[in-house]
Design an enzyme around this catalytic site. Structure first.
Site, PDB file in Angstrom:
ATOM      1  N   TYR A  95      19.638   3.853   3.225  1.00  0.00           N
ATOM      2  CA  TYR A  95      19.770   5.248   2.813  1.00  0.00           C
ATOM      3  C   TYR A  95      21.055   5.551   2.026  1.00  0.00           C
ATOM      4  O   TYR A  95      21.007   6.313   1.047  1.00  0.00           O
ATOM      5  CB  TYR A  95      19.631   6.172   4.023  1.00  0.00           C
ATOM      6  CG  TYR A  95      18.174   6.393   4.381  1.00  0.00           C
ATOM      7  CD1 TYR A  95      17.445   7.421   3.793  1.00  0.00           C
ATOM      8  CD2 TYR A  95      17.521   5.554   5.279  1.00  0.00           C
ATOM      9  CE1 TYR A  95      16.113   7.623   4.097  1.00  0.00           C
ATOM     10  CE2 TYR A  95      16.178   5.743   5.588  1.00  0.00           C
ATOM     11  CZ  TYR A  95      15.480   6.776   4.997  1.00  0.00           C
ATOM     12  OH  TYR A  95      14.157   6.954   5.296  1.00  0.00           O
ATOM     13  N   GLU A 137      12.554   7.605  11.920  1.00  0.00           N
ATOM     14  CA  GLU A 137      12.110   6.223  11.751  1.00  0.00           C
ATOM     15  C   GLU A 137      12.637   5.316  12.852  1.00  0.00           C
ATOM     16  O   GLU A 137      11.947   4.372  13.271  1.00  0.00           O
ATOM     17  CB  GLU A 137      12.531   5.723  10.360  1.00  0.00           C
ATOM     18  CG  GLU A 137      11.738   6.399   9.248  1.00  0.00           C
ATOM     19  CD  GLU A 137      12.373   6.286   7.884  1.00  0.00           C
ATOM     20  OE1 GLU A 137      13.266   5.422   7.708  1.00  0.00           O
ATOM     21  OE2 GLU A 137      12.001   7.076   6.993  1.00  0.00           O
ATOM     22  N   TYR A 190      -3.044   2.099   9.862  1.00  0.00           N
ATOM     23  CA  TYR A 190      -3.059   0.959   8.946  1.00  0.00           C
ATOM     24  C   TYR A 190      -1.997  -0.054   9.351  1.00  0.00           C
ATOM     25  O   TYR A 190      -1.112   0.229  10.176  1.00  0.00           O
ATOM     26  CB  TYR A 190      -2.808   1.414   7.501  1.00  0.00           C
ATOM     27  CG  TYR A 190      -1.510   2.170   7.304  1.00  0.00           C
ATOM     28  CD1 TYR A 190      -0.299   1.507   7.108  1.00  0.00           C
ATOM     29  CD2 TYR A 190      -1.486   3.572   7.305  1.00  0.00           C
ATOM     30  CE1 TYR A 190       0.893   2.199   6.930  1.00  0.00           C
ATOM     31  CE2 TYR A 190      -0.296   4.275   7.132  1.00  0.00           C
ATOM     32  CZ  TYR A 190       0.881   3.589   6.938  1.00  0.00           C
ATOM     33  OH  TYR A 190       2.062   4.270   6.762  1.00  0.00           O
ATOM     34  N   ARG A 206       1.231  -4.549   0.970  1.00  0.00           N
ATOM     35  CA  ARG A 206       0.158  -3.567   0.809  1.00  0.00           C
ATOM     36  C   ARG A 206      -0.268  -3.051   2.189  1.00  0.00           C
ATOM     37  O   ARG A 206      -0.218  -3.782   3.176  1.00  0.00           O
ATOM     38  CB  ARG A 206      -1.060  -4.172   0.112  1.00  0.00           C
ATOM     39  CG  ARG A 206      -0.831  -4.591  -1.321  1.00  0.00           C
ATOM     40  CD  ARG A 206      -0.636  -3.391  -2.240  1.00  0.00           C
ATOM     41  NE  ARG A 206      -0.568  -3.817  -3.632  1.00  0.00           N
ATOM     42  CZ  ARG A 206       0.539  -4.250  -4.241  1.00  0.00           C
ATOM     43  NH1 ARG A 206       1.673  -4.312  -3.545  1.00  0.00           N
ATOM     44  NH2 ARG A 206       0.516  -4.619  -5.511  1.00  0.00           N
ATOM     45  N   THR A 277     -13.057   2.972   5.457  1.00  0.00           N
ATOM     46  CA  THR A 277     -12.493   2.045   6.446  1.00  0.00           C
ATOM     47  C   THR A 277     -11.829   2.743   7.641  1.00  0.00           C
ATOM     48  O   THR A 277     -12.133   2.383   8.783  1.00  0.00           O
ATOM     49  CB  THR A 277     -11.530   1.051   5.780  1.00  0.00           C
ATOM     50  OG1 THR A 277     -10.585   1.752   4.960  1.00  0.00           O
ATOM     51  CG2 THR A 277     -12.299   0.066   4.907  1.00  0.00           C
TER      52      THR A 277
END
Length: 399
Positions: A95, A137, A190, A206, A277
């Site tokens: 950052y 995070e 994901y 990806r 999906t």
């Protein structure tokens, strides 16, 4: 806390950022990667070359300027971006670097209009915004690592099975190489796949939706082969080179496009193409966990030959009301009569297919499809807070 003066200065720059935001972020990425090329191992280079990531960052910076006095309103977006950052490995130490190059880019593009007062105000504001991202995070990193079967960074998985779903879509079933427990996930999430592609200088990362229900001893990703030269680097490698027994490094599941439990309310899923999906994962989970819940799935695809995971959807039987729109039906499709619409969905079609407008909606597909569907749902009187969506393109990112 930001001073009132800083807030006013930052808010006053919003119109300028709306006009020059993309120029600033393009300059930011150009100088950042020039001086720190190793960061190209993290960032999606295709999105950079296509200009999609600079646009996403410009939108994020503009939103921050508009809402600098009410940063809590940006928390949902912060969490969405935070999932992406945790998934690809953005850390707190990145950052300060980002802040330095963002301020440089503002100065480079705005030149004398970027006064010392403006630069100081944005430096202060960026520090506060960055601290919010870092904390969000950090919590995500700890949650991913400390859960049963969780891990930090990337973990090696071996390909247990490869299944060709359609001429352009393939599913990969993967299991942990260390044979240790596998973390569960929320339906719709994901994983990031990190690949070293031959003849490519940097690694490629990806994100692919987990396309099966949680609770298995494997993960499954279902990948569409992209046709563009740049877009297809990773998907082509997966389709043409990866075979059973090969190793794929994966990060722990992430993402906030997930089913929010409310068994009392009907659920309508609307998808197009490979956007099916995450929907399959959610539907299979719901049919198992809440068999009495009223479920509808509306899917748009070229024809049955391109309908990925079609058999699995049909296997759900009477548990799900299925509506299918084929834009280019085959002769066999007409003979089988297994679709409800030839052409593209519109407001009138959705009005006929959706029995209960007071449902919860999950929409996933290409950006153009998403815009059309969201506009139609709004016209039908569906409340904005009832609609959850995810388009399959670059997710907004601050870095």
């Amino acid at each position: 806390m930001l001073s009132e003066r800083t807030i006013q200065i930052v808010k006053s720059t919003a119109p300028v950022l709306q006009t020059y935001g993309k120029d600033i972020t393009a300059r930011f990425y150009e100088t950042l990667f020039r001086d720190h090329p190793a960061l190209l191992n993290i960032f999606n280079q295709t999105n950079q070359k296509a200009g999609r990531q600079p646009t996403a960052l410009a939108n994020t910076v503009y939103a921050a300027a508009l809402h600098i006095d009410q940063l809590e309103t940006l928390l949902p977006v912060v969490k969405q971006i935070g999932h992406k950052h945790r998934s690809i490995g953005v850390k707190a130490e990145h950052y300060p670097i980002v802040g330095e190059y963002l301020l440089r880019a503002i100065k480079d593009v705005l030149k004398d209009d970027a006064t010392e007062d403006i630069l100081q105000a944005w430096e202060e504001a960026y520090g506060v915004i960055a601290s919010i991202f870092i904390q969000v995070e950090q919590d995500m990193y700890e949650e991913a690592q400390n859960q049963t079967g969780g891990w930090e960074g990337y973990r090696d998985f071996y390909v247990d099975k490869v299944v060709r779903e359609t001429p352009e879509v393939t599913s990969f079933y993967v299991k942990p190489s260390d044979h240790q427990p596998l973390a569960t996930f929320l339906p719709g999430q994901y994983v990031s796949v990190k690949l070293s592609v031959p003849h490519e200088t940097y690694t490629h990362i990806r994100q692919y939706s987990l396309s099966d229900a949680p609770g298995k001893d494997y993960y499954r990703i279902t990948v569409k082969r992209e046709t563009g030269i740049e877009e297809g680097i990773v998907s082509t490698y997966l389709h043409d080179q990866v075979k059973e027994g090969d190793i794929l490094p994966l990060s722990a599941p992430a993402g906030d496009f997930v089913y929010e439990a409310n068994p009392e309310k009907p659920v309508v899923f609307i998808s197009s193409g490979i956007g099916i999906t995450p929907v399959v994962s959610m539907l299979k989970h719901l049919v198992h966990e809440h068999p009495s819940q009223k479920l509808t799935h509306i899917h748009a695809v070229r024809n049955s030959e391109h309908y990925a995971l079609k058999r699995e959807m049909n296997d759900l039987g009477q548990s799900v009301r299925l509506y299918v729109a084929y834009s280019q039906p085959t002769v066999s499709d007409y003979e089988q009569n297994d679709f409800q619409l030839e052409g593209r969905m519109n407001e009138d079609v959705l009005n006929q297919w959706i029995e209960d407008k007071d449902a919860t909606y999950y929409v996933c597909g290409s950006e153009s499809f998403m815009k059309s569907i969201l506009s139609s749902l709004k016209a039908l009187g569906v409340k904005e807070e009832s609609v959850h969506y995810e388009f399959f393109g670059p997710k907004m990112s601050t870095v």
